[in-house]
Structure formats: structure tokens, C-alpha cells
Design a protein around this motif. Structure first.
Motif, mmCIF file in Angstrom:
data_model
loop_
_atom_site.group_PDB
_atom_site.id
_atom_site.type_symbol
_atom_site.label_atom_id
_atom_site.label_comp_id
_atom_site.label_asym_id
_atom_site.label_seq_id
_atom_site.Cartn_x
_atom_site.Cartn_y
_atom_site.Cartn_z
ATOM 1 N N SER A 243 36.955 26.503 48.140
ATOM 2 C CA SER A 243 37.208 25.379 49.057
ATOM 3 C C SER A 243 38.717 25.131 49.146
ATOM 4 C CB SER A 243 36.509 24.112 48.558
ATOM 5 O OG SER A 243 35.110 24.315 48.487
ATOM 6 N N GLY A 244 39.187 24.808 50.340
ATOM 7 C CA GLY A 244 40.630 24.669 50.547
ATOM 8 C C GLY A 244 41.016 23.327 51.123
ATOM 9 N N ASP A 275 45.005 21.177 39.332
ATOM 10 C CA ASP A 275 44.412 22.494 39.115
ATOM 11 C C ASP A 275 43.467 22.921 40.239
ATOM 12 O OD1 ASP A 275 42.848 20.433 38.188
ATOM 13 O OD2 ASP A 275 42.760 21.152 36.121
ATOM 14 N N ALA A 276 43.354 22.102 41.306
ATOM 15 C CA ALA A 276 42.683 22.593 42.519
ATOM 16 C C ALA A 276 43.664 23.352 43.418
ATOM 17 C CB ALA A 276 42.047 21.439 43.292
ATOM 18 N N ALA A 277 44.903 23.482 42.967
ATOM 19 C CA ALA A 277 45.879 24.281 43.738
ATOM 20 C C ALA A 277 45.510 25.759 43.660
ATOM 21 C CB ALA A 277 47.279 24.059 43.171
ATOM 22 N N SER A 278 45.846 26.478 44.707
ATOM 23 C CA SER A 278 45.390 27.874 44.807
ATOM 24 C C SER A 278 46.012 28.765 43.746
ATOM 25 C CB SER A 278 45.693 28.426 46.195
ATOM 26 O OG SER A 278 47.036 28.811 46.276
ATOM 27 N N THR A 279 47.081 28.309 43.139
ATOM 28 C CA THR A 279 47.790 29.121 42.148
ATOM 29 C C THR A 279 47.261 28.918 40.734
ATOM 30 O OG1 THR A 279 49.311 27.274 42.042
ATOM 31 C CG2 THR A 279 49.985 29.149 43.389
ATOM 32 N N ASP A 280 46.284 28.044 40.548
ATOM 33 C CA ASP A 280 45.913 27.662 39.182
ATOM 34 C C ASP A 280 45.101 28.743 38.472
ATOM 35 O OD1 ASP A 280 46.049 24.874 37.585
ATOM 36 O OD2 ASP A 280 44.277 26.018 37.002
ATOM 37 N N PRO A 281 45.410 28.995 37.195
ATOM 38 C CA PRO A 281 44.662 30.033 36.463
ATOM 39 C C PRO A 281 43.293 29.575 35.955
ATOM 40 C CG PRO A 281 46.393 29.124 35.065
ATOM 41 C CD PRO A 281 46.563 28.496 36.423
ATOM 42 N N LEU A 282 42.997 28.268 35.971
ATOM 43 C CA LEU A 282 41.748 27.780 35.379
ATOM 44 C C LEU A 282 40.708 27.361 36.406
ATOM 45 C CD1 LEU A 282 42.815 25.775 32.200
ATOM 46 C CD2 LEU A 282 42.447 28.210 32.527
ATOM 47 N N ARG A 284 39.288 28.034 40.921
ATOM 48 C CA ARG A 284 39.307 28.959 42.062
ATOM 49 C C ARG A 284 39.297 28.197 43.382
ATOM 50 N NH1 ARG A 284 40.735 31.466 38.532
ATOM 51 N NH2 ARG A 284 39.906 33.380 37.617
ATOM 52 N N MET A 285 40.099 27.149 43.473
ATOM 53 C CA MET A 285 40.205 26.411 44.725
ATOM 54 C C MET A 285 41.503 26.781 45.442
ATOM 55 S SD MET A 285 37.349 24.993 44.842
ATOM 56 C CE MET A 285 36.308 23.550 44.686
ATOM 57 N N MET A 286 41.683 26.260 46.675
ATOM 58 C CA MET A 286 42.747 26.756 47.547
ATOM 59 C C MET A 286 43.648 25.649 48.092
ATOM 60 S SD MET A 286 42.224 30.004 47.444
ATOM 61 C CE MET A 286 43.331 30.512 48.739
ATOM 62 N N CYS A 287 43.846 24.587 47.311
ATOM 63 C CA CYS A 287 44.683 23.479 47.800
ATOM 64 C C CYS A 287 46.166 23.804 47.657
ATOM 65 C CB CYS A 287 44.368 22.203 47.017
ATOM 66 S SG CYS A 287 42.699 21.591 47.303
ATOM 67 N N SER A 288 46.976 23.052 48.414
ATOM 68 C CA SER A 288 48.439 23.168 48.343
ATOM 69 C C SER A 288 49.019 21.811 47.984
ATOM 70 C CB SER A 288 48.991 23.612 49.698
ATOM 71 O OG SER A 288 48.924 22.529 50.619
ATOM 72 N N SER A 289 50.323 21.767 47.817
ATOM 73 C CA SER A 289 51.005 20.488 47.546
ATOM 74 C C SER A 289 50.748 19.492 48.678
ATOM 75 C CB SER A 289 52.501 20.727 47.384
ATOM 76 O OG SER A 289 53.067 21.199 48.604
ATOM 77 N N VAL A 290 50.626 20.008 49.902
ATOM 78 C CA VAL A 290 50.400 19.116 51.044
ATOM 79 C C VAL A 290 48.997 18.507 50.997
ATOM 80 C CG1 VAL A 290 50.337 19.002 53.571
ATOM 81 C CG2 VAL A 290 52.109 20.341 52.424
ATOM 82 N N THR A 291 48.034 19.254 50.451
ATOM 83 C CA THR A 291 46.696 18.674 50.272
ATOM 84 C C THR A 291 46.795 17.420 49.397
ATOM 85 O OG1 THR A 291 45.950 20.983 50.126
ATOM 86 C CG2 THR A 291 44.306 19.264 49.724
ATOM 87 N N PHE A 292 47.528 17.530 48.287
ATOM 88 C CA PHE A 292 47.630 16.386 47.376
ATOM 89 C C PHE A 292 48.409 15.236 48.025
ATOM 90 C CE2 PHE A 292 47.010 20.051 44.521
ATOM 91 C CZ PHE A 292 45.827 19.645 43.929
ATOM 92 N N LYS A 293 49.432 15.581 48.796
ATOM 93 C CA LYS A 293 50.190 14.530 49.486
ATOM 94 C C LYS A 293 49.299 13.799 50.490
ATOM 95 C CE LYS A 293 54.530 13.598 51.895
ATOM 96 N NZ LYS A 293 55.860 14.110 52.258
ATOM 97 N N GLU A 294 48.522 14.563 51.245
ATOM 98 C CA GLU A 294 47.670 13.928 52.276
ATOM 99 C C GLU A 294 46.515 13.146 51.650
ATOM 100 O OE1 GLU A 294 46.685 16.388 55.631
ATOM 101 O OE2 GLU A 294 48.744 17.122 55.807
ATOM 102 N N GLN A 349 46.364 31.858 53.145
ATOM 103 C CA GLN A 349 45.212 32.294 52.340
ATOM 104 C C GLN A 349 44.015 31.367 52.473
ATOM 105 O OE1 GLN A 349 47.166 32.305 48.528
ATOM 106 N NE2 GLN A 349 47.641 34.487 48.610
ATOM 107 N N GLN A 350 44.079 30.385 53.356
ATOM 108 C CA GLN A 350 42.967 29.430 53.460
ATOM 109 C C GLN A 350 41.665 30.145 53.836
ATOM 110 O OE1 GLN A 350 43.043 25.919 52.639
ATOM 111 N NE2 GLN A 350 44.762 26.949 51.656
#
Ligand code: ZN
Length: 373
Positions: A243-244, A275-282, A284-294, A349-350
């Protein structure tokens, strides 16, 4: 006439260097770590200090810290802890901490002085909540470490040693600053500790949006809606891996915001994991910094900007600082809008339309299940 100028309440940012020293215990050359001796290396767990320390550093580098009110604060007291944790657990934790550290639960090692550091981490959240409720802060961010949202009253797990947010809520309630509170947990893992602590409490709404069956694998299901004493006071939003950005915003609008409008809390506290960011090792979600800002903006629109962020997980050392920075930009109303060096890649990558449509249909099912239409 005084030499101080009355400023409007700003965004408070609570942190303490000692929270970055929490770890499994080791030596700094010949000196046992603890007290004034900083660890030399991080432990082997993914829950390491650099994600948070780098956020603390990034706000200095960009100049954002000059727009915030930065400070540390006191650790929580034993009285604060006793409102949430049994005395036997507090004593056992303190004794093991005093005798060099160890482990009491699942994946929660701590070194000498770990009890004091965990109490300080909870203190940052307690002060963030109090500063907003007392009106000295417009809103507040606690860079708490160790995190808290997995911790049960007598069983630490998932890197969490004390239930930071419930300790803060109960301290504020004891001071008669608040009664009706909502916790919105967007850490990618289920907020099982907060759920357990408030399952019988009709005046605390606990919402967790998480990757389904990630951690703990056997919790976070939609059937957990609150006990017979508190029907509807717990809401789980399990989303499928992958989910992204669009799915998170849709879940926030149709489920989280809708539920908050129904519940009408006096204060919203976010269990703010990245850890819902797409880069997280723990996860498998696809969020970005802008997701958290919004998502921050959506909650602030519901609360007149009055919000508390309590930092939880997030294990991508390079990326967590950008997520935190974007949240703080939104909270403070800063004109800064820094470049996120990963954003373009994450947007590219969304998930495709088919997966987004599938997640949207899952969200529609939850909207019906929770009667939020
Ligand atoms: Zn997490």
C-alpha cells in the motif's frame, strides 16, 4: 516593561541526547556504558539511535530548529509509571537496569541505566502532551526513544520498554488537563500496547493503521473494536503490503478522520512511526515523506492544529530524518519545503492501478464494517 516579548505559542520539539544512548549495553573502551558514558557502537538491533539523531541534526542543518522551541525535560516519576504499569514490572526493570541491563520481554534489550533512559523517553511525551494542553505550545513533537506503542503493562516487546503515550495521557488526566483522547498510530506495525491498555476505556479512542500481520503477527485484526465497556473505542486498519501514498491518504480520510469526527476527542496524539516509508527494512509499504506531511495536515485540519507527535519506529537511517522534517514543517507552518532526495524515486515506485483499486475496495469494506458512511 519587561525585556521578554510575548510570542504566540510555537511548535515544541522535545528531545534528549541520552535517549540516543539507549542500547543493549557494552563498553566504551574500558568504561562500562551507563551514566555519563556514551555507548561507542550501536547494538545489533534495527532499533538504533542514528535514525532519530539524524532527524535532530537535520533540523539544525536546514534551519528549521530556529523556528521551533527545542528543549529536554524531566523523566516520568514512579507515580506516573504506576498509572499504567504494575509495580512488580517497574521494580524488576529498575533492578535489572541497575545491575547492568538485560532483557525482560521480547526484543527489548537494555543496558545499564536503561530504566532511567526509558523514563526520560516517556517524560518527553508527557511534557509534549502537557505543553499543548496547557497552551504553552501550539503543538508538540517528542523525539522519544526507546519507543512505546508495543509495550504492554507488564510485557515489553518490539523494542518498547514503557508505554510512553498512555503514561503521558494518564499524567494529563491526573492533572485534570484532559479526559477524552484519541491516539492515531500510523507506525507500520500494530499498536498492540495502546490497544491493550485502552481496550476498556470509552474515553480513549485507539486507532492503528498498519501492515497486516507484520508485527505482532497475531494482532491488529478488525474484530478488536473495544470491550463491552468501550464499544467502538478501538479501530484497526490493516492494509496489505505494498500500500502506498494514495491508499494511506484514502484510509486517513474515509476511516481515521471520519472516526475522529464521530468520537470528538479533546486531543489527538499520533504514534508517529516512519516505518511505512518505502525505504524501511522492517515492513513493505510505499509511503514517502510527503505522505506523512499530508497525513499530519489532515489531522491538524480536524484539531485546529493542536496535535502531539510521539516518535515511534522507523528504521531507514537515511530516510527517517526527511519524514520527520516534513511532519515538523507542517506542524510549525514553516515556509521551508526542503528537497526530499528520495521522493522522485518513491513516486515512481507507487503501486499500479490494479493494486490501488484492490486496497481501495478493502478500505470501502472497512468503512461499511465500522459504519462510517
Ligand atoms: Zn514500527
Amino acid at each position: 516593561m519587561t525585556d521578554t516579548i510575548d510570542k504566540p505559542p510555537s511548535t515544541h520539539f522535545y528531545f534528549d541526547e541520552r535517549c540516543f544512548w539507549h542500547g543493549g549495553g557494552n563498553y566504551a573502551q574500558m568504561l562500562p556504558v551507563g551514566g555519563l558514558v556514551q555507548p561507542m557502537v550501536a547494538g545489533g538491533l534495527p532499533e538504533a539511535p542514528e535514525t532519530k539523531r539524524r532527524l535532530r541534526n537535520l533540523i539544525d542543518v536546514t534551519g528549521l530548529s530556529a523556528e521551533l522551541h527545542l528543549s529536554s525535560t524531566a523523566a516520568v516519576t514512579k507515580q506516573d509509571l504506576l498509572r499504567v504499569h504494575p509495580e512488580a514490572y517497574i521494580n524488576e526493570f529498575k533492578q535489572l537496569s541497575d545491575s547492568g541491563g538485560g532483557e525482560l520481554g521480547l526484543r527489548t534489550p537494555f543496558g545499564p541505566g536503561g530504566f532511567e533512559i526509558a523514563s526520560l523517553s516517556a517524560g518527553l511525551v508527557k511534557q509534549a502532551v502537557a505543553s499543548v494542553l496547557e497552551g504553552s505550545a501550539k503543538n508538540a513533537y517528542a523525539l522519544s526513544r526507546p519507543p512505546g506503542h508495543h509495550c504492554l503493562p507488564d510485557f515489553p516487546n518490539g523494542f518498547c520498554l514503557l508505554a510512553n503515550i498512555p503514561i503521558a495521557i494518564e499524567a494529563a488526566r491526573a492533572a485534570q488537563l484532559v479526559n477524552r483522547v484519541a491516539v492515531v498510530d500510523w507506525d507500520v506495525h500494530h499498536g498492540n500496547g495502546t490497544e491493550a491498555i485502552y481496550y476498556d476505556d470509552p474515553d480513549c479512542l485507539s486507532i492503528s493503521i498498519h501492515q497486516e500481520r507484520c508485527y505482532p503477527q497475531d494482532s491488529g485484526g478488525i474484530e478488536k473494536t473495544g470491550s463491552i465497556k468501550a464499544p467502538g473505542a478501538n479501530m484497526n486498519i490493516p492494509l496489505p503490503p505494498g500500500s502506498g501514498h494514495a491508499s494511506y491518504l484514502e484510509a486517513m480520510e474515509r476511516l481515521v478522520v471520519a472516526k475522529l469526527r464521530e468520537f470528538k476527542p479533546e486531543l489527538v496524539i499520533v504514534a508517529c512511526g516512519f516505518d511505512a516509508a518505502s525505504t524501511d527494512p522492517l515492513a513493505r509499504m510505499m509511503c514517502s515523506s510527503v505522505t506523512f506531511k499530508e497525513m499530519s495536515a489532515m489531522l491538524m485540519a480536524e484539531t485546529d492544529g493542536k496535535i502531539v507527535m510521539a516518535h515511534e519506529g522507523g528504521y531507514s537511517e537515511a530516510y527517517v530524518p526527511f519524514c520527520g522534517h516534513k511532519v515538523l514543517e507542517q506542524m510549525s507552518g514553516s515556509a521551508l519545503d526542503i528537497d526530499d532526495p528520495m521522493l522522485e524515486r518513491i513516486i515512481g515506485q507507487q503501486p499500479n492501478e490494479r493494486l490501488q483499486a484492490f486496497v481501495s475496495s478493502e478500505i470501502s469494506s472497512l468503512v461499511g464494517y465500522y459504519s462510517l458512511e
